[in-house]
Design a protein around this motif. Structure first.
Motif, PDB file in Angstrom:
ATOM      1  N   HIS A   1      36.932   4.060  41.924  1.00 60.74           N
ATOM      2  CA  HIS A   1      36.441   5.150  41.082  1.00 60.74           C
ATOM      3  C   HIS A   1      37.595   6.109  40.772  1.00 60.74           C
ATOM      4  O   HIS A   1      38.407   6.424  41.654  1.00 60.74           O
ATOM      5  CB  HIS A   1      35.314   5.906  41.812  1.00 60.74           C
ATOM      6  N   PRO A   2      37.713   6.602  39.546  1.00 63.55           N
ATOM      7  CA  PRO A   2      38.838   7.484  39.184  1.00 63.55           C
ATOM      8  C   PRO A   2      38.980   8.700  40.093  1.00 63.55           C
ATOM      9  O   PRO A   2      40.092   9.146  40.364  1.00 63.55           O
ATOM     10  CB  PRO A   2      38.509   7.897  37.744  1.00 63.55           C
TER      11      PRO A   2
ATOM     12  N   ARG B   1      43.707   9.400  45.960  1.00 65.25           N
ATOM     13  CA  ARG B   1      43.604   9.513  47.424  1.00 65.25           C
ATOM     14  C   ARG B   1      43.826   8.144  48.078  1.00 65.25           C
ATOM     15  O   ARG B   1      44.583   8.031  49.055  1.00 65.25           O
ATOM     16  CB  ARG B   1      42.226  10.062  47.797  1.00 65.25           C
ATOM     17  N   ILE B   2      43.210   7.091  47.526  1.00 70.24           N
ATOM     18  CA  ILE B   2      43.334   5.759  48.116  1.00 70.24           C
ATOM     19  C   ILE B   2      44.755   5.225  47.939  1.00 70.24           C
ATOM     20  O   ILE B   2      45.349   4.659  48.871  1.00 70.24           O
ATOM     21  CB  ILE B   2      42.310   4.797  47.483  1.00 70.24           C
ATOM     22  N   ALA B   3      45.318   5.392  46.749  1.00 74.07           N
ATOM     23  CA  ALA B   3      46.663   4.878  46.488  1.00 74.07           C
ATOM     24  C   ALA B   3      47.690   5.535  47.405  1.00 74.07           C
ATOM     25  O   ALA B   3      48.568   4.867  47.970  1.00 74.07           O
ATOM     26  CB  ALA B   3      47.026   5.114  45.027  1.00 74.07           C
TER      27      ALA B   3
ATOM     28  N   ARG C   1      34.612   4.889  46.405  1.00 71.06           N
ATOM     29  CA  ARG C   1      33.547   4.449  45.509  1.00 71.06           C
ATOM     30  C   ARG C   1      34.108   3.530  44.434  1.00 71.06           C
ATOM     31  O   ARG C   1      35.301   3.597  44.100  1.00 71.06           O
ATOM     32  CB  ARG C   1      32.889   5.667  44.840  1.00 71.06           C
ATOM     33  N   THR C   2      33.234   2.714  43.876  1.00 69.09           N
ATOM     34  CA  THR C   2      33.651   1.792  42.824  1.00 69.09           C
ATOM     35  C   THR C   2      33.394   2.399  41.452  1.00 69.09           C
ATOM     36  O   THR C   2      32.725   3.421  41.315  1.00 69.09           O
ATOM     37  CB  THR C   2      32.889   0.469  42.938  1.00 69.09           C
ATOM     38  N   ARG C   3      33.897   1.711  40.427  1.00 66.60           N
ATOM     39  CA  ARG C   3      33.747   2.181  39.050  1.00 66.60           C
ATOM     40  C   ARG C   3      32.406   1.778  38.438  1.00 66.60           C
ATOM     41  O   ARG C   3      32.133   2.092  37.292  1.00 66.60           O
ATOM     42  CB  ARG C   3      34.848   1.569  38.172  1.00 66.60           C
ATOM     43  N   SER C   4      31.587   1.070  39.132  1.00 60.30           N
ATOM     44  CA  SER C   4      30.343   0.532  38.563  1.00 60.30           C
ATOM     45  C   SER C   4      29.428   1.645  38.066  1.00 60.30           C
ATOM     46  O   SER C   4      29.589   2.821  38.415  1.00 60.30           O
ATOM     47  CB  SER C   4      29.624  -0.312  39.613  1.00 60.30           C
TER      48      SER C   4
END
Length: 639
Positions: free
Chosen positions: A58-59, A64-66, A84-87
Motif C-alpha cells: 500500500h502506498p 516504511r517497509i522499504a 497493507r496491500t494495494r487491493s
C-alpha cells in the motif's frame, strides 16, 4: 492407517505445500529458491526479491517497509514488519527476514551470507486485533465523554451551589442575630444588582392587569401585617380610571420586585413606631411622563444614561397608547434622618452599593429598584422626615392593550400556584405566631377608586417634600466630580473587623495592621461578588479579576498577599494564569489558592503541577476558605 511419509519428497515440493510464502535470498537480495505461495504473491518477474513483491505494498506503507527492508539487508539483522496491500479492500501481510547461519550458508553454497524471507497473510488476525483496538478506543472515548459530562455537571452544579451556600450562611447569620441590620440582603444586594450590572437581567412584555397583579403581589405581606398589627390599604387614585388603564403590556413581575422592596422597608420602619401603625399603597396613572408621584415625593433626576436604558420601545411591547402607571407606598413609621437621607440620595446619584444599618440594607435595594424602573421607562423617589414617616413613589411606562378575546375572567384563586401560596401563608402564620383571631388586611383585586388628597395630581407639597427637596440639593452640592467616580476594591462602609477571634490571624494579629490584600479571580459575577463581600467581612482587602489574563495584568501592577484562582475561565484559565504569574520575579512567591468545581485527581494534580499552593473545591464554607488562606499566609511569613 495413514500413508507413510515419503522421505524422497524434495525440499522444493515440501515448501510448495506451505501456506506461507518462502524465499532463500543471497547477499544481493536475489531469490535462489522460492515456493509456490511466494510466486503467487509476486507482482513482477524481477530477480531482485524486494522488487518481486514490493508493488503490492500500500502506498501509505511503502516508504516504511522499504526503509526497514534495506536497513535489515545492510545490517544483517532480523526483521518483522506488517503492511497493507494495494487491493480494493486492503489485506494485511507480515514480512520476516532472518539471516542464515554458517551451516545454512554452507548447505546452500552461499559464501557471503543470505536471508530466509517469509510472507504470510494475517488479515484475519489483524482484523480481529484492530477490532479490539477500536473497541478499546471507543470505550476510552466513552469514558472520557462520561468524565467530561461529569466535569460539566460538577462545574455547573457546584458553581451556583457555592453562591447558594454563602447566601445560606448569611441568612443563618441574620436569623441568629436579628438585631444586626447590617447583614446584606443577598437577593437584592448581590443577585439582582449583579445581573443588572452585567446586563444579564431580562424584561419580558406580557398582557396583564396592574391592579390585579399588584394585589396578588401585596398579598404575600398579609402574615407579617397581621403579626405587626399594621393597618393596611390598597387603593386606586381617580387618575387610574380616568386614563382607562385596564389591560397593559408590561413586565409587572419586575415592577412587583420594586413594590415588594418598598413595602418591606415600610413594614420594617413602621414596626419601630410607638403610635398606630398605618401603611397605604396607592396606584394612579398618567398619559404624560410624571415629574413626580405623588406630587409631594422628590424624584431623582433621570439623566441621559437612565433614559437610554428604557427597553419598552422594542416591537414586542406593542404599539398601543403609552401610559405611565404610578405607585406610592406611604407609612407613618419612624422616618429617615437628614444624614441618612443625604446618603440615600448619594446612593441614587452615584449608584454605589453601600449599606448603612439605619436602612437595614435598603440602600442597595433602592438602587436595584431604581435600575428596574429605568429599564421600564420610569423613575423612583422619596420624601421623609424623621419621626413623621416616609413616602416612596415610583412610576413605569406601559402600553395599553385590548382585553383578551376570551371573555371569561381568569380564575386567580384556583391555580396550583395560588394553592401553594396559600399553603405557604398558612405555614407562615404558624411560624410567626399569627392566629385566626388576628384581623387579616383586605387587599382586593378590584381596589376602591377614590380621591386621595395628598397624592392626587395638583396636590400641594407638604412639609416632608420641602424637607427632602432641601436635602437633595445638599446631596448634589456634595456630589464628587466625574473623575472621582470610581469603583473601590473595598467598600469603606463595610466593617472589616473579624467576626471571631480565630479569624483575626488574617489581619496580621495587631491593631492597626494593614489588611491583607487578596485578588479574587472568578468569571462568574455572582460568585465573584459574594466571595469578595465575604472576604471583606473577614477583614481582607480585595480586588477582582474576571479571567486569568486580567489576573496576570493585575499582578504586574500591584502586589497581593494571596490569589484566589478559579480554574475554568474564558480568555485564560487558572492553570495557565498560575504558571504565567510564577514566571514573574516579583510574584513568584505569591500564594495561589486554586478554586474549582472539578474534583477528579488528575484535575487536581494538573492544578498543583502548575504551581497552585493548595486547592479548595466548590461549594465551600467561608470558614474553610478563611482557614486555607490563613494557612498560606502563615507559610509565606515563615519563608
Amino acid at each position: 492407517m495413514s500413508a507413510a511419509f515419503d522421505s524422497n519428497i524434495s525440499a522444493q515440493e515440501f515448501s510448495d505445500i506451505l501456506p506461507t510464502g518462502v524465499a532463500i535470498l543471497n547477499e544481493n537480495d536475489e531469490s535462489i529458491m522460492v515456493n509456490r505461495r511466494f510466486r503467487e504473491l509476486m507482482t513482477s518477474s524481477s530477480a531482485r526479491s524486494f522488487e518481486c513483491w514490493s508493488q503490492s505494498i500500500h502506498p501509505d506503507d511503502f516508504d516504511r517497509i522499504a526503509t526497514a527492508y534495506f536497513e535489515t539487508s545492510r545490517s544483517k539483522h532480523a526483521l518483522r514488519v506488517e503492511f497493507r496491500t494495494r487491493s480494493r479492500i486492503p489485506l494485511w501481510r507480515v514480512l520476516m527476514l532472518a539471516p542464515l547461519d554458517e551451516a545454512d550458508m554452507r548447505r546452500l553454497n552461499l559464501s557471503n551470507g543470505g536471508f530466509i524471507c517469509t510472507i504470510a497473510d494475517i488479515t484475519h488476525e489483524k482484523t480481529a486485533e484492530l477490532l479490539q483496538v477500536e473497541i478499546a478506543r471507543a470505550a476510552q472515548e466513552r469514558k472520557q465523554q462520561q468524565e467530561r459530562f461529569i466535569d460539566m455537571i460538577s462545574h455547573e452544579v457546584r458553581n451556583p451551589f457555592s453562591a447558594i451556600l454563602h447566601c445560606t450562611e448569611d441568612i443563618l447569620e441574620a436569623v441568629q442575630n436579628k438585631e444586626n441590620s447590617g447583614v446584606p440582603k443577598i437577593v437584592d444586594d448581590v443577585l439582582t444588582f449583579s445581573k443588572l450590572d452585567a446586563s444579564m437581567l431580562t424584561f419580558s412584555s406580557r398582557r396583564d392587569q396592574p391592579k390585579r397583579h399588584f394585589a396578588r403581589t401585596l398579598s404575600i405581606f398579609r402574615p407579617e401585617l397581621r403579626k405587626q398589627d399594621i393597618q393596611f390599604e390598597f387603593k386606586l387614585d381617580n387618575s387610574y380610571s380616568e386614563c382607562g388603564i385596564e389591560w397593559v403590556l408590561a413586565d409587572l413581575s419586575r415592577m412587583g420586585q420594586v413594590l415588594i422592596n418598598l413595602v418591606s422597608n415600610a413594614i420594617k420602619f413602621t414596626t419601630k413606631a410607638d403610635r398606630k401603625r398605618d401603611i397605604r399603597v396607592s396606584m394612579g396613572a398618567s398619559m404624560k411622563r410624571p415629574p413626580s408621584y405623588p406630587p409631594n415625593v422628590v424624584f431623582f433626576e433621570s439623566g441621559e444614561n437612565a433614559l437610554r436604558l428604557d427597553v419598552t420601545g422594542s416591537p414586542e411591547w406593542g404599539e398601543g397608547q403609552v401610559a405611565y402607571v404610578m405607585l406610592a407606598v406611604k407609612d407613618n413609621g419612624i422616618g429617615i434622618s437628614d444624614q441618612a437621607q443625604k446618603r440615600l440620595f448619594e446612593r441614587f446619584n452615584q449608584a454605589t452599593p453601600r449599606t448603612e444599618s439605619v436602612y437595614g440594607g435598603s440602600g442597595l435595594g433602592l438602587n436595584v429598584s431604581r435600575k428596574l424602573c429605568h429599564f421600564h421607562g420610569g423613575e423612583i423617589g422619596a420624601s421623609s422626615k424623621e419621626g413623621e414617616g416616609s413616602t416612596f413613589g415610583f412610576f413605569f411606562k406601559v402600553r395599553q392593550d385590548v382585553e383578551p378575546s376570551i371573555s371569561v375572567p381568569p380564575n386567580y384563586g384556583q391555580s396550583e400556584i395560588d394553592q401553594l401560596c396559600s399553603g405557604i401563608q398558612a405555614m407562615s402564620n404558624k411560624v410567626i405566631g399569627v392566629n385566626n383571631r388576628t384581623r387579616s388586611p383586605e387587599i382586593p383585586e378590584n381596589p376602591v377608586v377614590t380621591h386621595i388628597a395628598e397624592i392626587a395630581p395638583g396636590a400641594a407639597n407638604d412639609d416632608k417634600y420641602m424637607h427632602t427637596l432641601e436635602i437633595t440639593h445638599q446631596a448634589k452640592s456634595n456630589e464628587p466630580s466625574a473623575s472621582e467616580h470610581k469603583i473601590l476594591p473595598v467598600d469603606p462602609n463595610v466593617d472589616i473587623t473579624p467576626k471571631s477571634p480565630e479569624m483575626s490571624g488574617a489581619i496580621g494579629g495587631k491593631s492597626g495592621t494593614k489588611p491583607r490584600h487578596v485578588l479574587v479571580v472568578e468569571d462568574n459575577i455572582i460568585n465573584r461578588q459574594i466571595v469578595s463581600r465575604k472576604l471583606q467581612s473577614l477583614g481582607f482587602h480585595t480586588s477582582q479579576a474576571t479571567n486569568g489574563q486580567e489576573a496576570l495584568d493585575a499582578v504586574q501592577h500591584e502586589e497581593f498577599d494571596c490569589i484566589l484562582m478559579d480554574q475554568e475561565m474564558p480568555v485564560m484559565d487558572g492553570t495557565s494564569a498560575t504558571m504565567a504569574i510564577h514566571d514573574l520575579d516579583h510574584a513568584a512567591d505569591t500564594p495561589i489558592l486554586g478554586v474549582t468545581a472539578n474534583v477528579r485527581a488528575t484535575q487536581q494534580k494538573e492544578m498543583l503541577d502548575a504551581g497552585m499552593d493548595d486547592i479548595i473545591h466548590k461549594p465551600y464554607r467561608t470558614n474553610d476558605l478563611f482557614e486555607k488562606i490563613n494557612q498560606l499566609l502563615v507559610l509565606r511569613s515563615k519563608k
